[in-house]
Design a protein around this motif. Structure first.
Motif: not given
Ligand SMILES: Nc1ncnc2c1ncn2[C@@H]1O[C@H](COP(=O)(O)OP(=O)(O)OP(=O)(O)O)[C@@H](O)[C@H]1O
Length: 454
Positions: A121-123, A125-129, A132-134, A160-167, A318-324
């Protein structure tokens, strides 16, 4: 007569055909021509960020020149300037189109698919800009297009949970989509540590080195855990040198800048700054809503704007919490057999409110509750004794202070008898990790949180 606006429209229309939406939005949408001087042939183009400027100069300028020639037999000399945020527009030519998520997955299913532990899922395409992250997204796209040459290493840092791993993983997916044979290695920094230790134990260092030093793309997540590990840092230094000299791409993430990682060797700190260091900051409300909307669409969830708005306003960092939170609302609706609306979301997220209320919690209260729980005293927690019975409760109290209050690291240090902020940082890291491996600590933190929340 050369009409700049018309040319730009033509160029953009072409670019839209050649690039994926993600790439188009990153490079073209907010780029526009300012002026064209017929005598000097200079065309000034406003781009959105230094990253975009670098990318245009290196990758897109020649396309622009070619297209101007094709469009009106015109020779131009583009010049890029970083400008404020304004309107978009359009542009020219060929370049392999960046593949969609679906195509990437199809490619990966072929015989060369590697066991990468990349989350499908971490492509891009699924990353919303959003705001804070553009910058980080732009840099990641640039790296995916030009691995090993553009920004090497790329260092993505932020909370934490801001999309670093995703990107970071999106870069891996894209490289594999374009070159299915490429060797992409994704690891948590702790895996590197464990692999290294095992290789010494099992005398398999050659294999270890082969794995990490012979890849096209090395993705290392949460590199802050190299803190204070001298031997690991030494090994990683050599891995880094080999890859860098071979022009192989390295991407790292961390919750903070290299200079803020305690006891990270000077030579790593300086090497990590050779490429680009970009921060991801917490998303604004608009971006949080966009992320929720995308997720709801993907999950086929019917949810109206005001409910999305409500959920997004409840979780702000935290986007992970937001998804939660969205999952929670969804689950609540299923259990209650009701449609999702604002009232239902309020009910489902009532306990989140409790966490928010804790923001008013005092560190002294946390110290008191932790001291009671471990049958010690607040004086001991604030003191210097380094015996295990005191150190663990002290670290837990620091961790909870960080989690449940808005206090900064220095402020927490101060409240614990004037300790340095790096001590607090170390305590927080230690407990975060222990939560994954140590059942006793996990249970204690769980109990204490419950006590503090009521
Ligand atoms: N800009 C975004 N668009 C869509 N989904 C996002 C975005 N940023 C984060 N997410 C989603 O939020 C969740 C947490 O993101 P991720 O694991 O990449 O965070 P992280 O910054 O690596 O956290 P950690 O510090 O815990 O390692 C994932 O499910 C990810 O897909």
């Amino acid at each position: 007569m050369f009409d700049l606006d018309k040319f730009w429209q033509f160029f953009n229309a072409e670019m839209k055909k050649s690039y994926s939406t993600v790439a188009y939005n990153a490079w073209f949408k907010n780029t526009k021509p300012i002026s064209f001087n017929k005598k000097t042939k200079e065309m000034i183009i406003a781009v959105e960020s230094p990253v975009a400027k670098g990318y245009w100069e290196k990758n897109l300028a020649s396309q622009l020149i070619q297209e101007a020639y094709a469009y009106a037999d015109m020779e131009i000399q583009p010049k890029f300037e970083v400008a404020g945020k304004e309107g978009p527009e359009r542009l020219v030519t060929p370049k392999p189109r960046i593949k969609t998520n679906q195509e990437i997955l199809e490619d990966r299913r072929d015989e060369f698919a590697q066991d990468l532990q990349l989350n499908s899922k971490y492509t891009f395409d699924t990353f919303v800009q959003g705001e804070g992250n553009k910058l980080a997204a732009g840099a990641a796209l640039a790296v995916a297009d030009n691995p090993g040459s553009f920004y090497n290493p790329l260092f993505i840092f932020g909370g934490v949970g801001l999309g670093k791993t995703h990107l970071m993983q999106a870069i891996g997916h894209q490289m594999l989509a374009e070159k299915p044979h490429a060797k992409v290695v994704y690891i948590q920094s702790e895996t590197f540590v464990n692999d290294f230790i095992n290789s010494i134990k099992n005398k398999t260092q050659a294999e270890f080195r082969n794995k990490y030093r012979n890849c096209d793309l090395l993705l290392v997540d949460d590199i802050q855990f190299f803190s204070k590990k001298e031997g690991i840092q030494e090994e990683f230094f050599h891995t880094f040198e080999t890859l860098y000299n071979d022009q192989k791409q390295i991407v790292m993430t961390s919750d903070r800048l290299p200079t803020e990682i305690p006891e990270l060797s000077e030579r790593l700190v300086s090497r990590f700054a050779w490429g680009l260091q970009v921060e991801i900051t917490p998303p604004d409300l608009e971006t949080r809503i966009a992320i929720l909307r995308k997720k709801a669409e993907t999950d086929g969830l019917a949810i109206d704007d005001s409910t999305l708005d409500y959920i997004a306003s409840q979780v702000d960092t935290n986007i992970r919490e937001l998804e939660g939170a969205l999952v929670k609302v969804q689950a609540h609706a299923t259990i209650e057999r009701e449609d999702i609306n604002v009232d239902l979301a309020k009910e489902a997220l009532a306990d989140l409110k409790l966490v928010q209320k804790n923001r008013g919690l005092q560190i002294s209260k946390i110290q008191e509750v932790v001291a009671n729980y471990f049958q010690t005293s607040t004086t001991e927690l604030k003191g210097k004794k380094r015996v295990k019975q005191i150190v663990v409760p002290r670290q837990i109290a620091m961790y909870l202070s960080r989690e449940l209050t808005d206090s900064s690291l220095p402020k927490i240090g101060q409240e614990f008898g004037g300790k340095d902020h790096t001590t607090v940082m170390h305590a927080c890291d230690k407990i975060s990790r222990a939560l994954k491996t140590d059942a006793e600590i996990k249970a204690a933190v769980y109990d204490l949180k419950a006590m503090l929340e009521h």
